[in-house]
Design a protein around this motif. Structure first.
Motif, PDB file in Angstrom:
ATOM      1  N   TRP A  68      24.834   8.607 -34.743  1.00 51.72           N
ATOM      2  CA  TRP A  68      25.171   7.280 -34.232  1.00 51.72           C
ATOM      3  C   TRP A  68      24.946   6.164 -35.250  1.00 51.72           C
ATOM      4  O   TRP A  68      25.240   4.999 -34.983  1.00 51.72           O
ATOM      5  CB  TRP A  68      24.413   6.970 -32.939  1.00 51.72           C
ATOM      6  CG  TRP A  68      22.917   7.110 -33.001  1.00 51.72           C
ATOM      7  CD1 TRP A  68      22.181   8.169 -32.564  1.00 51.72           C
ATOM      8  CD2 TRP A  68      21.971   6.167 -33.525  1.00 51.72           C
ATOM      9  NE1 TRP A  68      20.841   7.954 -32.788  1.00 51.72           N
ATOM     10  CE2 TRP A  68      20.681   6.725 -33.372  1.00 51.72           C
ATOM     11  CE3 TRP A  68      22.085   4.910 -34.116  1.00 51.72           C
ATOM     12  CZ2 TRP A  68      19.524   6.070 -33.784  1.00 51.72           C
ATOM     13  CZ3 TRP A  68      20.928   4.261 -34.524  1.00 51.72           C
ATOM     14  CH2 TRP A  68      19.670   4.840 -34.360  1.00 51.72           C
ATOM     15  N   PHE A  69      24.458   6.496 -36.455  1.00 54.48           N
ATOM     16  CA  PHE A  69      24.233   5.470 -37.480  1.00 54.48           C
ATOM     17  C   PHE A  69      25.515   4.696 -37.731  1.00 54.48           C
ATOM     18  O   PHE A  69      26.567   5.273 -37.969  1.00 54.48           O
ATOM     19  CB  PHE A  69      23.730   6.115 -38.775  1.00 54.48           C
ATOM     20  CG  PHE A  69      23.582   5.145 -39.912  1.00 54.48           C
ATOM     21  CD1 PHE A  69      22.667   4.113 -39.851  1.00 54.48           C
ATOM     22  CD2 PHE A  69      24.377   5.264 -41.039  1.00 54.48           C
ATOM     23  CE1 PHE A  69      22.529   3.214 -40.898  1.00 54.48           C
ATOM     24  CE2 PHE A  69      24.246   4.386 -42.101  1.00 54.48           C
ATOM     25  CZ  PHE A  69      23.320   3.354 -42.025  1.00 54.48           C
ATOM     26  N   ALA A  77      18.454  -0.973 -40.466  1.00 55.65           N
ATOM     27  CA  ALA A  77      17.174  -1.491 -39.969  1.00 55.65           C
ATOM     28  C   ALA A  77      16.745  -0.762 -38.700  1.00 55.65           C
ATOM     29  O   ALA A  77      15.575  -0.400 -38.549  1.00 55.65           O
ATOM     30  CB  ALA A  77      17.280  -2.996 -39.726  1.00 55.65           C
ATOM     31  N   ASP A  78      17.680  -0.526 -37.795  1.00 60.35           N
ATOM     32  CA  ASP A  78      17.364   0.174 -36.546  1.00 60.35           C
ATOM     33  C   ASP A  78      16.864   1.593 -36.806  1.00 60.35           C
ATOM     34  O   ASP A  78      15.882   2.038 -36.208  1.00 60.35           O
ATOM     35  CB  ASP A  78      18.585   0.233 -35.625  1.00 60.35           C
ATOM     36  CG  ASP A  78      18.958  -1.116 -35.040  1.00 60.35           C
ATOM     37  OD1 ASP A  78      18.133  -2.054 -35.098  1.00 60.35           O
ATOM     38  OD2 ASP A  78      20.089  -1.231 -34.523  1.00 60.35           O
ATOM     39  N   CYS A  79      17.534   2.302 -37.693  1.00 53.70           N
ATOM     40  CA  CYS A  79      17.135   3.675 -37.984  1.00 53.70           C
ATOM     41  C   CYS A  79      15.772   3.715 -38.682  1.00 53.70           C
ATOM     42  O   CYS A  79      14.943   4.574 -38.377  1.00 53.70           O
ATOM     43  CB  CYS A  79      18.187   4.369 -38.835  1.00 53.70           C
ATOM     44  SG  CYS A  79      19.639   4.882 -37.901  1.00 53.70           S
ATOM     45  N   ALA A  81      13.411   1.569 -38.332  1.00 56.23           N
ATOM     46  CA  ALA A  81      12.388   1.104 -37.390  1.00 56.23           C
ATOM     47  C   ALA A  81      11.923   2.203 -36.446  1.00 56.23           C
ATOM     48  O   ALA A  81      10.811   2.142 -35.924  1.00 56.23           O
ATOM     49  CB  ALA A  81      12.916  -0.085 -36.581  1.00 56.23           C
ATOM     50  N   ASP A  82      12.762   3.197 -36.234  1.00 53.39           N
ATOM     51  CA  ASP A  82      12.409   4.263 -35.299  1.00 53.39           C
ATOM     52  C   ASP A  82      12.996   5.574 -35.803  1.00 53.39           C
ATOM     53  O   ASP A  82      14.130   5.907 -35.491  1.00 53.39           O
ATOM     54  CB  ASP A  82      12.931   3.948 -33.899  1.00 53.39           C
ATOM     55  CG  ASP A  82      12.613   5.054 -32.905  1.00 53.39           C
ATOM     56  OD1 ASP A  82      11.750   5.907 -33.193  1.00 53.39           O
ATOM     57  OD2 ASP A  82      13.245   5.074 -31.835  1.00 53.39           O
ATOM     58  N   MET A  83      12.224   6.288 -36.560  1.00 49.78           N
ATOM     59  CA  MET A  83      12.707   7.544 -37.133  1.00 49.78           C
ATOM     60  C   MET A  83      12.286   8.709 -36.239  1.00 49.78           C
ATOM     61  O   MET A  83      11.693   9.691 -36.689  1.00 49.78           O
ATOM     62  CB  MET A  83      12.217   7.696 -38.568  1.00 49.78           C
ATOM     63  CG  MET A  83      12.844   6.645 -39.477  1.00 49.78           C
ATOM     64  SD  MET A  83      12.339   6.715 -41.201  1.00 49.78           S
ATOM     65  CE  MET A  83      13.026   8.262 -41.732  1.00 49.78           C
ATOM     66  N   ALA A  84      12.630   8.603 -34.953  1.00 47.49           N
ATOM     67  CA  ALA A  84      12.220   9.601 -33.951  1.00 47.49           C
ATOM     68  C   ALA A  84      12.737  11.000 -34.276  1.00 47.49           C
ATOM     69  O   ALA A  84      12.124  11.989 -33.874  1.00 47.49           O
ATOM     70  CB  ALA A  84      12.706   9.165 -32.565  1.00 47.49           C
ATOM     71  N   TRP A  85      13.837  11.112 -34.992  1.00 50.06           N
ATOM     72  CA  TRP A  85      14.393  12.425 -35.329  1.00 50.06           C
ATOM     73  C   TRP A  85      13.584  13.097 -36.439  1.00 50.06           C
ATOM     74  O   TRP A  85      13.766  14.283 -36.719  1.00 50.06           O
ATOM     75  CB  TRP A  85      15.858  12.297 -35.768  1.00 50.06           C
ATOM     76  CG  TRP A  85      16.007  11.504 -37.019  1.00 50.06           C
ATOM     77  CD1 TRP A  85      16.030  11.981 -38.302  1.00 50.06           C
ATOM     78  CD2 TRP A  85      16.085  10.099 -37.131  1.00 50.06           C
ATOM     79  NE1 TRP A  85      16.122  10.953 -39.185  1.00 50.06           N
ATOM     80  CE2 TRP A  85      16.163   9.774 -38.491  1.00 50.06           C
ATOM     81  CE3 TRP A  85      16.106   9.060 -36.202  1.00 50.06           C
ATOM     82  CZ2 TRP A  85      16.245   8.460 -38.944  1.00 50.06           C
ATOM     83  CZ3 TRP A  85      16.201   7.758 -36.658  1.00 50.06           C
ATOM     84  CH2 TRP A  85      16.268   7.480 -38.015  1.00 50.06           C
ATOM     85  N   ASP A 118      11.518  -5.091 -44.900  1.00 49.61           N
ATOM     86  CA  ASP A 118      11.282  -5.535 -43.523  1.00 49.61           C
ATOM     87  C   ASP A 118      10.876  -4.351 -42.644  1.00 49.61           C
ATOM     88  O   ASP A 118       9.955  -4.458 -41.831  1.00 49.61           O
ATOM     89  CB  ASP A 118      12.527  -6.199 -42.936  1.00 49.61           C
ATOM     90  CG  ASP A 118      12.818  -7.566 -43.532  1.00 49.61           C
ATOM     91  OD1 ASP A 118      11.932  -8.135 -44.207  1.00 49.61           O
ATOM     92  OD2 ASP A 118      13.948  -8.067 -43.325  1.00 49.61           O
ATOM     93  N   ALA A 119      11.553  -3.233 -42.814  1.00 43.88           N
ATOM     94  CA  ALA A 119      11.229  -2.041 -42.019  1.00 43.88           C
ATOM     95  C   ALA A 119       9.828  -1.541 -42.336  1.00 43.88           C
ATOM     96  O   ALA A 119       9.079  -1.157 -41.432  1.00 43.88           O
ATOM     97  CB  ALA A 119      12.261  -0.939 -42.282  1.00 43.88           C
ATOM     98  N   ALA A 120       9.452  -1.571 -43.608  1.00 39.92           N
ATOM     99  CA  ALA A 120       8.108  -1.126 -43.991  1.00 39.92           C
ATOM    100  C   ALA A 120       7.053  -2.020 -43.357  1.00 39.92           C
ATOM    101  O   ALA A 120       6.035  -1.526 -42.856  1.00 39.92           O
ATOM    102  CB  ALA A 120       7.964  -1.115 -45.514  1.00 39.92           C
TER     103      ALA A 120
END
Length: 147
Positions: A68-69, A77-79, A81-85, A118-120
């Motif tokens: 879905w990227f 930024a969204d990916c 922020a949440d690297m759930a995979w 920003d993500a870091a």
């Protein structure tokens, strides 16, 4: 660069994580320290990369982003922020051979660094260090810190 025997301690510190210049011959020491911490080391080869689209595609592949990227800065930024995979207590991302991208698409190069930084910072607030090391032959890039 920080001595190799101190790298493990440094990589555990979310407040120090962010975007850094990859030290010459430092990738091996950083990789070794990250693996001691069980942090995934995600490498992205940017050889010949000259534009935003190619950069985002290479990052998506190298970081194993979900299907879905959306191939834009917000989706990056969204990916990040949440690297759930790819759950982990910390991450090391190495952007190798970034010189061409920096020269050919400087504004996009800077936008990429800012997005990663920003993500870091966002992940640091959750106690998760995200380290991004950018491999360039040039030194003194304002947006890159040094270890």
């Amino acid at each position: 660069m920080i001595p190799e025997n101190e790298l493990v301690s440094v990589l555990q510190q979310p407040d120090r994580a962010g975007v850094y210049h990859l030290p010459q011959r430092g990738a091996e020491a950083i990789t070794h320290a990250a693996r001691e911490l069980d942090f995934p080391v995600l490498r992205v080869d940017l050889s010949g990369c000259a534009d935003k689209g190619d950069f985002l595609a290479r990052v998506a592949a190298g970081l194993k982003f979900p299907d879905w990227f959306g191939q834009n800065w917000d989706a990056l930024a969204d990916c990040l922020a949440d690297m759930a995979w790819l759950p982990a207590d910390g991450y090391v991302i190495i952007l190798e051979h970034a010189d061409r991208f920096r020269v050919a698409a400087e504004a996009d190069f800077i936008a990429a660094l800012e997005t990663f930084d920003d993500a870091a910072r966002e992940r640091a607030a959750d106690g998760i260090p995200v380290w991004i090391f950018v491999g360039l032959t040039a030194n003194g890039i304002v947006h890159l810190r040094t270890l």
